[in-house]
Design a protein around this motif. Structure first.
Motif, PDB file in Angstrom:
ATOM      1  N   GLU B 388      10.950   3.754  -3.410  1.00  0.00           N
ATOM      2  CA  GLU B 388      10.659   2.271  -2.840  1.00  0.00           C
ATOM      3  C   GLU B 388       9.517   1.662  -1.838  1.00  0.00           C
ATOM      4  O   GLU B 388       8.618   2.126  -1.751  1.00  0.00           O
ATOM      5  CB  GLU B 388      11.876   2.024  -1.745  1.00  0.00           C
ATOM      6  CG  GLU B 388      12.362   1.179  -0.900  1.00  0.00           C
ATOM      7  CD  GLU B 388      12.641  -0.355  -2.151  1.00  0.00           C
ATOM      8  OE1 GLU B 388      13.003   0.088  -3.481  1.00  0.00           O
ATOM      9  OE2 GLU B 388      12.624  -1.858  -1.589  1.00  0.00           O
ATOM     10  N   ALA B 389       8.992   3.439  -1.136  1.00  0.00           N
ATOM     11  CA  ALA B 389       7.571   3.507  -0.397  1.00  0.00           C
ATOM     12  C   ALA B 389       6.820   2.879  -1.478  1.00  0.00           C
ATOM     13  O   ALA B 389       6.317   2.326  -1.429  1.00  0.00           O
ATOM     14  CB  ALA B 389       7.494   4.613   0.739  1.00  0.00           C
ATOM     15  N   PHE B 391       6.288   1.039  -4.179  1.00  0.00           N
ATOM     16  CA  PHE B 391       5.915  -0.182  -4.543  1.00  0.00           C
ATOM     17  C   PHE B 391       5.953  -1.705  -3.455  1.00  0.00           C
ATOM     18  O   PHE B 391       4.828  -1.753  -2.764  1.00  0.00           O
ATOM     19  CB  PHE B 391       7.653  -0.985  -4.821  1.00  0.00           C
ATOM     20  CG  PHE B 391       7.945  -2.384  -5.087  1.00  0.00           C
ATOM     21  CD1 PHE B 391       6.601  -3.248  -6.134  1.00  0.00           C
ATOM     22  CD2 PHE B 391       8.007  -3.028  -4.391  1.00  0.00           C
ATOM     23  CE1 PHE B 391       6.857  -4.415  -6.232  1.00  0.00           C
ATOM     24  CE2 PHE B 391       8.212  -4.838  -4.358  1.00  0.00           C
ATOM     25  CZ  PHE B 391       7.853  -5.264  -5.447  1.00  0.00           C
ATOM     26  N   TYR B 392       6.266  -0.926  -1.737  1.00  0.00           N
ATOM     27  CA  TYR B 392       6.150  -1.191  -0.697  1.00  0.00           C
ATOM     28  C   TYR B 392       4.489  -1.667  -0.746  1.00  0.00           C
ATOM     29  O   TYR B 392       3.963  -2.249  -0.020  1.00  0.00           O
ATOM     30  CB  TYR B 392       6.708  -0.455   0.300  1.00  0.00           C
ATOM     31  CG  TYR B 392       6.347  -1.109   1.976  1.00  0.00           C
ATOM     32  CD1 TYR B 392       6.769  -2.356   2.317  1.00  0.00           C
ATOM     33  CD2 TYR B 392       5.353  -0.626   3.255  1.00  0.00           C
ATOM     34  CE1 TYR B 392       6.813  -3.539   3.462  1.00  0.00           C
ATOM     35  CE2 TYR B 392       5.648  -1.121   3.978  1.00  0.00           C
ATOM     36  CZ  TYR B 392       5.992  -2.692   4.673  1.00  0.00           C
ATOM     37  OH  TYR B 392       6.271  -2.931   5.834  1.00  0.00           O
ATOM     38  N   MET B 393       4.197   0.359  -0.790  1.00  0.00           N
ATOM     39  CA  MET B 393       1.705  -0.501  -0.370  1.00  0.00           C
ATOM     40  C   MET B 393       2.069  -0.522  -1.690  1.00  0.00           C
ATOM     41  O   MET B 393       0.857  -0.885  -1.345  1.00  0.00           O
ATOM     42  CB  MET B 393       2.174   1.539  -0.594  1.00  0.00           C
ATOM     43  CG  MET B 393       2.229   2.265   0.276  1.00  0.00           C
ATOM     44  SD  MET B 393       2.499   4.306   0.878  1.00  0.00           S
ATOM     45  CE  MET B 393       0.890   4.562   1.432  1.00  0.00           C
ATOM     46  N   ARG B 394       2.052  -0.131  -2.349  1.00  0.00           N
ATOM     47  CA  ARG B 394       1.261  -1.509  -3.901  1.00  0.00           C
ATOM     48  C   ARG B 394       1.655  -2.661  -3.843  1.00  0.00           C
ATOM     49  O   ARG B 394       0.682  -3.714  -4.112  1.00  0.00           O
ATOM     50  CB  ARG B 394       1.565  -1.613  -5.184  1.00  0.00           C
ATOM     51  CG  ARG B 394       1.761   0.017  -5.729  1.00  0.00           C
ATOM     52  CD  ARG B 394       2.887   0.425  -7.119  1.00  0.00           C
ATOM     53  NE  ARG B 394       1.910  -0.221  -8.193  1.00  0.00           N
ATOM     54  CZ  ARG B 394       2.486  -0.575  -9.793  1.00  0.00           C
ATOM     55  NH1 ARG B 394       3.967  -0.227  -9.954  1.00  0.00           N
ATOM     56  NH2 ARG B 394       2.400  -0.713 -10.336  1.00  0.00           N
ATOM     57  N   SER B 395       2.730  -3.616  -3.276  1.00  0.00           N
ATOM     58  CA  SER B 395       2.717  -5.169  -2.756  1.00  0.00           C
ATOM     59  C   SER B 395       1.735  -5.234  -2.022  1.00  0.00           C
ATOM     60  O   SER B 395       1.828  -6.701  -1.255  1.00  0.00           O
ATOM     61  CB  SER B 395       4.331  -5.247  -2.272  1.00  0.00           C
ATOM     62  OG  SER B 395       3.881  -5.072  -1.065  1.00  0.00           O
ATOM     63  N   ARG B 396       1.264  -4.195  -1.863  1.00  0.00           N
ATOM     64  CA  ARG B 396      -0.081  -5.094  -0.087  1.00  0.00           C
ATOM     65  C   ARG B 396      -1.336  -4.075  -0.824  1.00  0.00           C
ATOM     66  O   ARG B 396      -2.219  -4.041  -0.123  1.00  0.00           O
ATOM     67  CB  ARG B 396       0.251  -3.713   1.570  1.00  0.00           C
ATOM     68  CG  ARG B 396       1.626  -3.852   1.970  1.00  0.00           C
ATOM     69  CD  ARG B 396       1.427  -5.799   2.844  1.00  0.00           C
ATOM     70  NE  ARG B 396       3.170  -5.397   3.232  1.00  0.00           N
ATOM     71  CZ  ARG B 396       3.852  -6.471   2.935  1.00  0.00           C
ATOM     72  NH1 ARG B 396       3.876  -6.350   1.501  1.00  0.00           N
ATOM     73  NH2 ARG B 396       5.110  -6.040   3.304  1.00  0.00           N
ATOM     74  N   GLY B 397      -0.993  -4.431  -1.753  1.00  0.00           N
ATOM     75  CA  GLY B 397      -2.693  -4.429  -2.548  1.00  0.00           C
ATOM     76  C   GLY B 397      -3.111  -2.832  -2.758  1.00  0.00           C
ATOM     77  O   GLY B 397      -4.096  -2.877  -3.205  1.00  0.00           O
ATOM     78  N   ILE B 398      -2.577  -1.654  -2.582  1.00  0.00           N
ATOM     79  CA  ILE B 398      -2.750  -0.519  -2.688  1.00  0.00           C
ATOM     80  C   ILE B 398      -2.434   0.241  -3.839  1.00  0.00           C
ATOM     81  O   ILE B 398      -1.556  -0.136  -4.956  1.00  0.00           O
ATOM     82  CB  ILE B 398      -2.173   0.457  -1.082  1.00  0.00           C
ATOM     83  CG1 ILE B 398      -2.039  -0.399  -0.251  1.00  0.00           C
ATOM     84  CG2 ILE B 398      -3.046   1.888  -1.682  1.00  0.00           C
ATOM     85  CD1 ILE B 398      -1.846   0.523   0.910  1.00  0.00           C
ATOM     86  N   SER B 399      -3.883   0.326  -5.138  1.00  0.00           N
ATOM     87  CA  SER B 399      -3.125   0.734  -6.238  1.00  0.00           C
ATOM     88  C   SER B 399      -1.912   2.499  -5.819  1.00  0.00           C
ATOM     89  O   SER B 399      -1.976   2.392  -5.311  1.00  0.00           O
ATOM     90  CB  SER B 399      -4.775   1.577  -6.887  1.00  0.00           C
ATOM     91  OG  SER B 399      -5.559   2.268  -5.977  1.00  0.00           O
ATOM     92  N   LYS B 400      -1.282   2.564  -7.537  1.00  0.00           N
ATOM     93  CA  LYS B 400      -0.358   3.364  -7.709  1.00  0.00           C
ATOM     94  C   LYS B 400      -1.335   4.977  -7.156  1.00  0.00           C
ATOM     95  O   LYS B 400      -0.428   5.530  -6.632  1.00  0.00           O
ATOM     96  CB  LYS B 400      -0.296   3.635  -8.983  1.00  0.00           C
ATOM     97  CG  LYS B 400       0.955   4.007  -9.059  1.00  0.00           C
ATOM     98  CD  LYS B 400       1.892   4.012 -10.457  1.00  0.00           C
ATOM     99  CE  LYS B 400       3.166   4.403  -9.722  1.00  0.00           C
ATOM    100  NZ  LYS B 400       4.240   4.485 -11.718  1.00  0.00           N
ATOM    101  N   GLU B 402      -3.450   5.506  -5.779  1.00  0.00           N
ATOM    102  CA  GLU B 402      -3.856   5.803  -3.872  1.00  0.00           C
ATOM    103  C   GLU B 402      -2.521   5.741  -2.931  1.00  0.00           C
ATOM    104  O   GLU B 402      -2.356   6.339  -2.694  1.00  0.00           O
ATOM    105  CB  GLU B 402      -5.244   4.440  -3.390  1.00  0.00           C
ATOM    106  CG  GLU B 402      -5.558   4.051  -2.157  1.00  0.00           C
ATOM    107  CD  GLU B 402      -6.745   5.664  -1.674  1.00  0.00           C
ATOM    108  OE1 GLU B 402      -7.371   5.815  -3.016  1.00  0.00           O
ATOM    109  OE2 GLU B 402      -6.470   5.872  -0.854  1.00  0.00           O
ATOM    110  N   LEU B 406      -1.834   8.985  -0.272  1.00  0.00           N
ATOM    111  CA  LEU B 406      -1.093   8.851   0.527  1.00  0.00           C
ATOM    112  C   LEU B 406      -0.073   8.663   0.962  1.00  0.00           C
ATOM    113  O   LEU B 406       0.072   9.951   2.177  1.00  0.00           O
ATOM    114  CB  LEU B 406      -1.723   7.493   0.935  1.00  0.00           C
ATOM    115  CG  LEU B 406      -2.457   6.552   1.820  1.00  0.00           C
ATOM    116  CD1 LEU B 406      -2.413   5.140   2.068  1.00  0.00           C
ATOM    117  CD2 LEU B 406      -2.653   7.018   3.078  1.00  0.00           C
ATOM    118  N   LEU B 407       1.039   8.700   0.223  1.00  0.00           N
ATOM    119  CA  LEU B 407       2.713   9.700   0.344  1.00  0.00           C
ATOM    120  C   LEU B 407       2.404  10.523   0.257  1.00  0.00           C
ATOM    121  O   LEU B 407       2.949  12.143   1.607  1.00  0.00           O
ATOM    122  CB  LEU B 407       3.211   9.144  -0.612  1.00  0.00           C
ATOM    123  CG  LEU B 407       4.195   6.909  -0.382  1.00  0.00           C
ATOM    124  CD1 LEU B 407       4.483   6.981  -1.433  1.00  0.00           C
ATOM    125  CD2 LEU B 407       4.115   7.030   0.998  1.00  0.00           C
TER     126      LEU B 407
END
Lengths: 255, 439
Positions: B388-389, B391-400, B402, B406-407
């Motif tokens: 879920e985290a 997908f949240y990040m990817r939905s903001r344009g952050i590549s998988k 990356e 970050l996580l």
């Protein structure tokens, strides 16, 4: 700008969207309403690229591109933004660091140089003001320990920073008191422009008092069963969804 | 068992007696008597097998199947260190090469009225009674044969003494470098740290290797934390793909003292860390943080003990791991609350992210509580990255990749941020970021 044609989608073998058709032109705000379980959030999730959903039919064209072929992050870079119904808490990643990464990843995708720290900070401060977001929240871990209202405000703040072409607000009004609702709506309205469009998914008409839509669609059993202007929202508020359900069921009997 | 197993054990015992036979009077000293008892215990115990409950998931067969030079000379120069990119800091920095103190590479900045820092060898020469009063006192009941082995061969390492009421401003950084460029290297550093009443100090042990041959480090550190004292102790391992590391840190805390430990294992073929804390006073606070990040076929085993012997004290433990490829991790956390230790608070948590289906994490919390008025909790989680985290990040344009990076960095930060020696914390952040960007 966005053209949804016969979109069907299922999750764990259960079909939720059963042929959605929708046209959105630049600058338009479309409200998607409907009773619980009608598929509103599924539509928002499928458009944003949530991988648990399987697309079983139809297509979506966004700015001339086949949207469903793009990964979630590519959709974001193309200008789609989903404001989550339940924003995720991410311990250890500050809001500011998260957004900086997002902005620069999107810039990279679009062949632009990364923003330098000073310009990024200046931009972020301006946008934070727009949604009355306290600077101190920016330095905290993303959504961690935020109240419901703070989380939703953070969604709109992120939207302001990323300046999407198409914003999808998934039940952004749920769990907000009237003051928080007003602030969130003001943030959305300040971003309205002739180029930007929005899909506002909501169960209640209340939000639409603040974000006035150009069109209202009613989703029921995975299809858009009624479309109209903003007056349709008032009618739904007054009469509820039962009359629409009755209409649909009568039609199903006739078929 | 293979004959090679017998070989290393026999060889070590033979070595011990050969050394003993050329001693000049020293063999009768109390110091040497402890060593003699230790070699006898090692002889009796032998190297552990996986039948030993404490070594069930950590097989040392590969470690003991080779031979090592335990007496290699120190050939390291300052130039050799450049590639290791050691972090710079105003600190007391001591180098130990192949287990021996290297004065030329070392720097001291704190004054001797604040802290006495010396090699164990020199300290023993200058003040045998003082050193002997601490030597082996904390680990004498240890039934781990590696600890006995270390005691038997204890020759060099560090001796640190912080007098009462002194707060040492500059940290002490102990850098243990194995130079395995020519041959398999064995080293058995022995560290003794005695912190006086109301004294405060930060100490780090860093383990590194140069060279492609095997290294085998068997280190033991004894830490005495005086009344009202505060000790921060960090152990950082970033060794080679052929590094075998066994270590025991034994701590004893007295009344109202604080002890913070962080154990970070970033690289090494086979690592076993034992961190044993005896809380022997009231109103003590012990913190144990750990982080491990193995990949390839690396093996990391952390065994910890919080032994509450007196009432009204608290222990807190958080270990975290990220496992990639075919790596293996082991966490065994024991909490003892003795009958006298009423009003104890003891908390333990171990969280793991397993990134590959071929990686394995074994976790075993062990609570033995003999008092009735205590608060204890433990929990372990082993899972994947939060989808879920992601997908949240990817939905903001952050590549998988990356977003994952970050996580995972955030996951590690919980432990790394506890390290209060700036250069070491920054060094770890850099190494972790580098590791995360590799794949």
């Amino acid at each position: 700008m966005l053209s949804i044609n016969g979109l069907r989608a299922s999750i764990e073998g259960k079909e939720i969207l059963k042929g959605i058709n929708l046209e959105i032109k630049p600058g338009e705000v479309h409200a998607i309403m409907g009773p619980n379980g009608s598929g509103k959030s599924t539509l928002a999730s499928v458009l944003a690229g949530r991988e648990e959903y399987e697309v079983t039919g139809g297509n979506v064209i966004f700015d001339g591109k086949e949207l469903l072929e793009l990964a979630a992050e590519e959709r974001a870079a193309e200008g789609i933004f989903l404001a989550f119904q339940y924003p995720v808490e991410i311990p250890g990643v500050t809001t500011i660091n998260f957004l900086k990464t997002a902005v620069n990843e999107i810039r990279k995708y679009n062949g632009q140089e990364p923003l330098d720290a000073a310009r990024f900070l200046k931009m972020v401060r301006e946008k934070a003001k727009l949604v009355s977001m306290n600077d101190s929240l920016l330095k905290r871990a993303l959504n961690e320990g935020f109240s419901g209202g703070e989380k939703k405000r953070n969604e709109i703040f992120q939207m302001a920073v990323l300046e999407p072409k198409l914003a999808i607000l998934d039940e952004t009004d749920s769990g907000l008191d009237i003051d928080a609702l007003r602030i969130v709506a003001e943030g959305v309205n300040s971003l309205r422009s002739p180029e930007r469009s929005a899909i506002v998914v909501t169960h209640y008409q209340r939000l639409l008092d603040y974000i006035v839509p150009d069109f209202v669609h009613v989703l029921y059993k995975g299809r858009i069963v009624k479309s109209g202007g903003k007056e349709l929202a008032f009618e739904l508020e007054e009469k509820g969804y039962d009359w629409i359900k009755a209409e649909v069921e009568a039609e199903e009997v006739n078929q | 068992m293979s004959t090679e197993t017998i070989d290393l054990k026999t060889k070590l015992i033979t070595d011990f007696h050969a050394r003993e036979s050329v001693m000049n009077g020293e063999a009768k000293s109390a110091f040497h008597q402890k060593k003699r008892a230790a070699i006898a215990q090692f002889d009796e115990l032998g190297f552990p097998t996986i039948k030993n409950e404490e070594w069930k998931y950590s097989n040392v067969r590969d470690l003991i199947s080779a031979s090592y030079n335990f007496n290699a000379s120190d050939t390291l120069s300052a130039d050799d260190l450049v590639d290791l990119k050691m972090p710079e800091q105003a600190a007391n920095i001591l180098y130990f090469v192949n287990g021996h103190y290297n004065a030329a590479l070392s720097t001291m900045v704190s004054s001797t009225d604040q802290i006495i820092i010396d090699s164990l060898q020199n300290a023993y020469k200058n003040n045998p009674e003082l050193v002997n009063s601490y030597f082996d006192e904390l680990v004498k009941d240890d039934t781990d044969s590696f600890t006995s082995l270390n005691t038997a061969f204890a020759h060099d390492g560090v001796f640190i003494h912080v007098p009462d009421n002194k707060t040492v401003e500059h940290p002490v950084i102990l850098r243990f470098v194995s130079d395995s460029r020519q041959e398999n290297i064995g080293s058995q550093p022995r560290n003794i740290i005695a912190v006086g009443k109301n004294a405060h100090v930060k100490i780090a042990e860093a383990f590194r290797t140069i060279g492609e041959q095997r290294s085998f480090t068997n280190v033991v550190t004894e830490i005495n934390v005086g009344e009202e004292a505060g000790v921060e102790y960090y152990k950082v391992q970033n060794e080679s793909e052929n590094a075998y590391h066994i270590g025991t840190t034994q701590v004893r805390m007295l009344e109202k003292s604080h002890f913070y430990a962080a154990t970070v294992t970033l690289n090494g073929k086979f690592t076993r860390n034992n961190l044993n804390i005896v809380i022997d006073g009231e109103h003590c606070e012990a913190y144990m943080y750990g982080l491990y990040f193995p990949d390839g076929t690396q093996h990391v085993d952390n065994h910890t003990v919080a032994d509450h012997r007196k009432p009204n004290s608290e222990s807190n433990e958080l270990y975290k791991g990220i496992l990639r490829d075919k790596s293996k991790g082991v966490f065994n956390g024991k909490i003892f609350v003795r009958p006298d230790a009423q009003k104890t608070n003891a908390f333990q948590s171990c969280k793991n992210i397993v990134l590959s289906t071929e990686a394995t994490m074994y976790t075993k919390p062990q609570l033995e509580i003999f008092a009735d008025d205590v608060k204890c909790s433990h929990g372990t989680t082993t899972g994947q990255i939060d989808e879920e985290a992601l997908f949240y990040m990817r939905s903001r344009g952050i590549s998988k990749p990356e977003a994952m990076s970050l996580l995972m960095f955030a996951f590690c930060a919980d432990v790394v941020s506890q390290i209060k020696i700036d250069s070491i914390r920054e060094y770890l952040e850099n190494v972790i970021a580098e590791k995360l960007s590799e794949k």
